[in-house]
Structure formats: C-alpha cells, structure tokens
Design a protein around this motif. Structure first.
Motif, mmCIF file in Angstrom:
data_model
loop_
_atom_site.group_PDB
_atom_site.id
_atom_site.type_symbol
_atom_site.label_atom_id
_atom_site.label_comp_id
_atom_site.label_asym_id
_atom_site.label_seq_id
_atom_site.Cartn_x
_atom_site.Cartn_y
_atom_site.Cartn_z
ATOM 1 N N PRO A 39 0.834 -1.207 0.000
ATOM 2 C CA PRO A 39 0.000 0.000 0.000
ATOM 3 C C PRO A 39 0.867 1.256 0.000
ATOM 4 O O PRO A 39 1.928 1.308 0.628
ATOM 5 C CB PRO A 39 -0.811 -0.130 1.294
ATOM 6 N N ASN A 40 0.411 2.272 -0.718
ATOM 7 C CA ASN A 40 1.205 3.497 -0.830
ATOM 8 C C ASN A 40 1.436 4.161 0.526
ATOM 9 O O ASN A 40 2.502 4.735 0.762
ATOM 10 C CB ASN A 40 0.510 4.476 -1.784
ATOM 11 N N GLY A 41 0.439 4.092 1.396
ATOM 12 C CA GLY A 41 0.617 4.691 2.719
ATOM 13 C C GLY A 41 1.722 4.016 3.504
ATOM 14 O O GLY A 41 2.506 4.680 4.189
ATOM 15 N N GLN A 42 1.806 2.685 3.411
ATOM 16 C CA GLN A 42 2.876 1.965 4.101
ATOM 17 C C GLN A 42 4.238 2.279 3.493
ATOM 18 O O GLN A 42 5.227 2.439 4.206
ATOM 19 C CB GLN A 42 2.604 0.465 4.035
ATOM 20 N N LEU A 43 4.286 2.410 2.165
ATOM 21 C CA LEU A 43 5.554 2.721 1.506
ATOM 22 C C LEU A 43 6.045 4.116 1.883
ATOM 23 O O LEU A 43 7.244 4.329 2.076
ATOM 24 C CB LEU A 43 5.377 2.618 -0.011
#
Length: 370
Positions: free
Chosen positions: A222-226
C-alpha cells in the motif's frame, strides 16, 4: 418546414453528406499513412497523437457533412436546432475521449522515458483521464442547457461524505501522488524496505505499489505503508553503485604482491563482464589483522543493483584461481584442542561453593588459535 422539399435540396444535401463521408475516408487513409511513419520514429508521442486523430477527424468530417446537409434541407427551426445540438454533443464526446487518450498516452510516454522499460506510473494517467472525462461531461450538460451548478453543489457535499468513508483509500492515493511528485521512488527503481521486502518497482497506481522481486514474484505494498517506512533506493541519486568484497590472506603473504594480483583480476572483471563499470576506479584496502589472516576489502563498480551478483561470482572465481596460481594462501580459522595426559578426580562439593568440575575440566584443556 418553411417551404416544400425540392430535388435541388436533396441533391445539395446528398452532395454534402457524401463529401463528409469522403473526407472521413480520406482523412483516415492519411492518418494510417502517418501512423506507419510515426512507428519508425523513436518518440512514441507521435503514435499517441496519430491514434487520437484517427477517432476525431473522421467523425468531425461526418458531422460537418451532416450539418451542411441539414442546413440545405428546409427543416423547421426546432428540428434544425436539435440536429445541430446532437452533432455538437457527438463532437464534444469524441473530442473528450480523444483528448483523454492523448494526455494519458503522453503521460505514459513521459514516465517510461524517465523510468526505463520497467513500467509506467498509472496513477497520474488514471487521475488525468477521470478529470478530462468529467470536464467533457460537464460541457455536454452545459451544451444541452442543463445547469451544472446544482450538480457541482451535490458533488461537493457527496464528496465530503465519500472522503470520510474512504479515508484509507484516499490516504493511499495522496501518498502515491506524494511519492511520485517528490521523485523519491520511480517505476524501474530497485528499493529495499526496512521490513525486508525488496525488488524493482513495477508500477505505482492510485492505491498500491507493485514491486517485482529478483525471483519474479510480485509484492503489493500500500502506498501509505511505503511512504511511512524506512526505505533504501539503490537507483538514486545514481544508478551505478559500488560493491564491497571481503578477502583475507595469510600473514606470510607479500601484501604488495597480493594487491598487484588483485588489481589485475579486478581490471579483467571490469572490462570483460557485462554490467561492470570500466571507468570506475577500483580499490584494494587492507584494514584488519585477523586471528589467522590479514583482511582487506575490494571495491568494485557495477551498473545497477542486480549486476553485483554476477560480478561477485566471476570475481571470486577468478581471484581464487589466480591466488592458487601465485601461491597466495587464503587461510581459514583453525582450532587445536590439546588434552593433558592422566586423569583427575572431582573433589567433593562443599555447601555454598560452585561445582569445581567445570573449572578443572576447563583447566585440563587448552585452546590454541593459529
């Protein structure tokens, strides 16, 4: 009708409609010819433009011929208005779809030119496509005489409710935009996360980032985790990087000779192995007096992250073969256990004292390091 329909009206309308169809056919043939020439160029943007014009120009020619034919016929004002309005809506719809194709195609072309052939960032392409289609839809409504002010108000209120319900999705969306806008990660980069995932970035879309590992498995992040994790990008600020290889030789070795032989092997690797960087200046640095050998580090230059495995493989093989030919020994740590002759008795353990058997056993053997 304001007047009676005559043969001349039908003739003019037929000629106008036939002219429109002929213009559409000729424009399509011309664009097909241009498409073949566009395929020969290096820039793929001209292919996108020609492909979009194939949809716009023929329909525009047909709509123009139909409009002229309708004007030549003695139609009532209402019918004439409806025909013109329908043709205008058709042209707006075709133009909107073609514009969305052109802009998204140019965005993909730009991202591929910046990031290599590993993939394209579809997040910008998807957002631009939705925005262009939405603008075209609003223009069509305005053309039909439908007021868009209440629709915009309803969309504003509904958008707030949707934003509250889709917080995680929107967080991933804006995190992906932030990642691409900051240029910290681009498709084609090799990254490694603090959680252990690593590989080539295949694509960054509105929700997630796809990473392809060296084993060709895909990891979905997920982009938020990245955006919120510690990450190492091995492609930035430069794609080339240095690789450290640890080597050790015996204390009896001539270090000057060892350095000379090692540099010769490095020169062979840099010029003969694919992925090496010949202009990179290699280095040999002695740094540690070890237990059984003198350790040193060999610094190699590689073109990208995945090249290091092939270069290390060839360097270790060739260096080992060359050291054997030169009589240079690479010692391994050894341990010699010497046991004293005779036996011993374990004395009686007293209260409050530690067991002496362990101490006597340890004193009866000596560990000698070479």
């Amino acid at each position: 009708m304001n007047r009676d329909l005559t043969a001349d009206d039908l003739l003019v309308a037929g000629i106008a409609l036939a002219s429109g169809l002929l213009a559409a056919f000729l424009s399509r043939m011309l664009l097909r010819w241009l498409g073949r020439h566009a395929d020969r160029t290096r820039w793929s943007g001209d292919d996108v433009l020609v492909h979009a014009l194939r949809a716009v120009l023929p329909w525009a020619a047909v709509a123009g011929g139909t409009a002229v034919a309708a004007a030549a016929l003695p139609l009532t004002r209402t019918v004439q208005h409806n025909v013109n309005q329908a043709l205008t809506v058709l042209l707006i719809a075709v133009t909107t779809v073609s514009a969305a194709r052109v802009i998204t195609g140019l965005v993909r072309t730009f991202t591929q030119a910046r990031s290599g052939v590993a993939g394209s960032a579809t997040i910008f392409a998807n957002i631009i496509r939705v925005v262009v289609l939405a603008i075209g839809f609003l223009i069509v409504l305005q053309t039909l005489g439908i007021s868009i002010a209440p629709l915009l108000t309803a969309l504003g209120v509904g958008g707030l409710a949707v934003a509250l319900a889709l917080q995680d999705t929107l967080a991933n969306l804006f995190a992906g935009i932030h990642i691409l806008a900051s240029k910290s990660v681009q498709p084609g980069d090799y990254i490694r996360l603090s959680s252990g995932e690593e590989g080539y970035v295949e694509d960054i879309n509105w929700r997630q980032t796809t990473v392809r590992q060296l084993s060709n498995n895909l990891v979905i992040i997920p982009n938020g985790q990245l955006a919120g994790t510690n990450m190492t990008n091995y492609m930035r600020p430069e794609q080339q990087l240095t690789v450290l290889v640890q080597v050790g030789v015996g204390y009896e070795s001539d270090l000057e000779h060892v350095e000379k032989v090692t540099m010769e092997v490095v020169a062979e690797i840099m010029t003969e192995i694919t992925g090496a960087v010949p202009e990179h200046e290699p280095a040999v640095r002695f740094h540690t007096f070890g237990d059984s050998r003198i350790d040193f580090t060999v610094i190699l230059g590689v073109g990208e992250f995945s090249d290091q495995y092939r270069i290390k493989h060839e360097f270790i093989k060739r260096l080992h073969r060359r050291f054997r030919a030169e009589g240079i020994r690479i010692p391994a740590p050894t341990r010699t256990v010497a046991l004293q002759a005779g036996s011993f008795a374990i004395p009686q353990q007293r209260a409050g004292e530690e067991e002496p058997g362990r101490q006597d056993g340890a004193s009866s053997s000596a560990l000698l390091d070479k």
